[in-house]
Design an enzyme around this catalytic site. Structure first.
Site, PDB file in Angstrom:
ATOM      1  N   ASP A   1       0.826  -1.207   0.000  1.00  0.00           N
ATOM      2  CA  ASP A   1       0.000   0.000   0.000  1.00  0.00           C
ATOM      3  C   ASP A   1       0.864   1.263   0.000  1.00  0.00           C
ATOM      4  O   ASP A   1       1.882   1.327   0.700  1.00  0.00           O
ATOM      5  CB  ASP A   1      -0.868  -0.026   1.274  1.00  0.00           C
ATOM      6  CG  ASP A   1      -1.863   1.112   1.334  1.00  0.00           C
ATOM      7  OD1 ASP A   1      -2.771   1.140   0.492  1.00  0.00           O
ATOM      8  OD2 ASP A   1      -1.734   1.974   2.227  1.00  0.00           O
TER       9      ASP A   1
ATOM     10  N   GLU B   1       1.190  -0.471  -5.075  1.00  0.00           N
ATOM     11  CA  GLU B   1       0.241   0.598  -5.358  1.00  0.00           C
ATOM     12  C   GLU B   1       1.067   1.803  -5.797  1.00  0.00           C
ATOM     13  O   GLU B   1       1.470   2.632  -4.987  1.00  0.00           O
ATOM     14  CB  GLU B   1      -0.603   0.954  -4.133  1.00  0.00           C
ATOM     15  CG  GLU B   1      -1.755   1.862  -4.529  1.00  0.00           C
ATOM     16  CD  GLU B   1      -2.296   2.732  -3.411  1.00  0.00           C
ATOM     17  OE1 GLU B   1      -3.319   3.388  -3.635  1.00  0.00           O
ATOM     18  OE2 GLU B   1      -1.701   2.773  -2.320  1.00  0.00           O
TER      19      GLU B   1
END
Ligand code: NOJ
Length: 561
Positions: free
Chosen positions: A230, A290
């Site tokens: 993330d 990401e």
């Protein structure tokens, strides 16, 4: 010599008795492709996928119960968004303990059961790893906050106020307001790129790096096959805390627009990712990033020279093309194909309105959903699907501020309505709540659940789901689609997106009519081509010899003979 023989015997015995281990170890095929290059990934939001205990929120046992569905659909790996213990301020992206499961989702024993069931169905588990920040309830942060002399103080980013007790600089949080929060007890500010409840870890501290790397080892031993990392762009901050350049205008939260020059994509990011990759390589695991890249050069950096960084930096370029635009798609694919890395294609996720709405024109949404599936699932690269995409699930956006669950939407209403709309429960049947739960789910399902659900669509050969199944089966069984080169055709055609995939002298043609009028394109095919053998097509799409007829939004995929 004799020793080698014993080793070989032992290895073949292990391979016979334990096929999964053997598959994991011998993941590289004869041509050097890794398992993740041939896999179809599927992102699912655990709150919304399947609710085994009927409390209105999905759980791990629910996911386990759907493993067969996933396998039969053609999914090889699931990426589960965070299911660790969390106060759920950002629905799990605020992690309070990296080595456990939130009770709302189950237990570690449930997790092990899910992994075991996944092995039976050949579905690997990818966890979401939130490495930029923790929850403010994580024991590391509680210790860090407890005093300026705490051994954990330097695990987060603390700074003295500027004169007048002002924040250390002008950095703005992604979710609105200053990115600094004052702690009166210790007289300093801490930094949070996202919500104040998500303090940033200090990746300059080797103790943080060690602890975070150990977490990955812990999960690898439990059977995970990789991580989706993330918010990797924001791991580091400028050591001098220089103000970000201010730009004209304001954000959707009313803050000044700024360029994230000093708190995004700093060089340290790549070193951390390369080190994480070394750990991943010891476990034959994949790292998905990401990575919000602006251009292909930034994407290349995330692959790293000699591909030693992220195997799958997510390229969100398609998520920014909200219309059926062949020229733009061609441009994007050419760029991804030339990056030197293996492309990763994504058309929606839990932060972006669903592809069904973004590409849909309101009149032909199911046809467009099939077309987009046929498109990105036949490109050279690894696709990451988003749960429900295969049934044509649509966004169900909140209509009133009081119904919004996502804090981003509560702060930004009405300019920013938040991300609830794309996170609603999976639609399993036409029963109440889409068959997801007998209890009222945490988010409501849309009215289209009556027609767009797994049970109903499984009975309709023309449904979005049945078309996805067909294309996914084709993809898995076709070396040309898995490994073949991509060659764009008819590059000036504004209506039909078409390309050849070619491998070992065999070619597959993909022709996609992105317009709402019928098209009869002619293609420059390999010289000897005299026939097109249909492999998958939507109703009305056909060929005579090498001539193709495509109805409005029609799809035709064929072997060139
Ligand atoms: C990216 C995640 O996809 C998003 O859902 C989350 O809010 C932020 N990172 C913060 O973790």
């Amino acid at each position: 010599m004799r020793k080698n023989l014993y080793v070989a015997l032992l290895l073949s015995l292990v391979a016979i008795t334990c096929p999964f281990i053997s598959a994991q170890k011998n993941s590289v095929d004869a041509e050097g492709h890794e398992w993740w290059q041939h896999a179809v990934f599927y992102e699912l939001y655990p709150r919304s996928f399947a609710d085994s205990n009927n409390d209105g929120v999905g759980d791990l046992n629910g996911i386990t119960s759907k493993m067969k569905y996933l396998h039969e659909l053609g999914v090889d790996a699931i990426w589960i968004t965070p299911c660790y213990p969390s106060p759920q301020v950002d629905f799990g992206y605020d992690v309070a303990d990296y080595e456990n499961i939130d009770p709302m989702y189950g237990t570690l024993a449930d997790f092990d059961h899910m992994v075991a069931e996944g092995k039976k169905q050949n579905v690997r588990i990818i966890l979401d790893y939130v490495i930029n920040h923790t929850s403010d309830q994580h024991k590391w942060f509680l210790a860090s906050k407890s005093s300026k002399t705490s051994a954990y103080r330097n695990w987060y980013v603390w700074h003295d106020p500027k004169p007048g007790n002002q924040p250390p600089n002008n950095w703005i949080s992604e979710f609105g307001g200053s990115a600094w929060k004052f702690d009166p007890a210790t007289g300093q500010y801490y930094y949070h790129y996202f919500y104040a409840e998500q303090p940033d870890l200090n990746w300059n501290n080797p103790a943080v790096e060690k602890a975070m790397f150990d977490v990955t080892r812990w999960w690898y031993k439990r059977g995970v096959s990789g991580f989706r990392l993330d918010a990797v762009d924001t791991l580091f901050e400028d050591p001098d805390l220089r103000d970000n350049p201010v730009q004209p205008g304001t954000t959707k939260f009313g803050d000044p627009n700024t360029e994230h020059k000093y708190n995004q994509k700093l060089p340290g990011v790549h070193e951390v990712l390369q080190n994480l990759r070394r750990v991943a390589d010891e476990h034959n695991a994949v790292l998905i990033g990401e990575t919000w890249t602006k251009n292909i050069d930034e994407l290349k950096e995330y692959y790293g020279g000699k591909n030693k960084e992220l195997q799958m930096p997510m390229d969100f370029m398609f998520t920014r093309v909200d219309k059926l635009d062949p020229a733009e798609f061609r441009r994007q694919i050419a760029a991804a194909d030339s990056s030197g890395g293996w492309p990763t294609y994504v058309i929606s996720n839990h932060d972006i309105p669903r592809s069904y709405n973004r590409y849909g024109d309101g009149a032909h949404n199911d046809d467009i959903a099939k077309l987009m599936g046929a498109f990105y699932l036949t490109l050279r690269g690894t696709p990451i699907m988003y749960y429900g995409e295969e049934i044509g699930m649509e966004n169900n956006d909140p209509k009133r501020k009081e119904d919004v669950k996502d804090p981003e939407g509560r702060t930004g209403w009405p300019k920013e309505i938040g991300r609830d709309g794309e996170r609603t429960p999976m639609q399993w049947s036409d029963a109440a709540n889409g068959g997801f739960s007998t209890h009222q789910p945490w988010l409501p399902v849309p009215a289209s659940t009556k027609t767009h659900n797994v049970a109903t669509e499984s009975k309709d050969p023309n449904s979005v789901l049945e078309f996805y199944r067909k294309v996914l089966a084709l993809r898995h069984s076709s070396p040309v689609l898995l490994d073949g080169n991509y060659t764009p055709l008819n590059e000036d055609d504004a209506n039909v997106m078409s390309y050849l995939r070619t491998y070992k002298g065999k070619s597959v043609l993909v022709a996609l009519n992105m317009s709402t009028s019928p098209q009869k394109p002619t293609f420059k095919l390999p010289n000897s081509a005299s026939n097109l053998k249909s492999l998958a097509a939507t109703p009305g799409a056909s060929s005579t010899g090498t001539e193709v007829s495509l109805p409005a939004l029609g799809v035709f995929i064929a072997e060139v003979q």
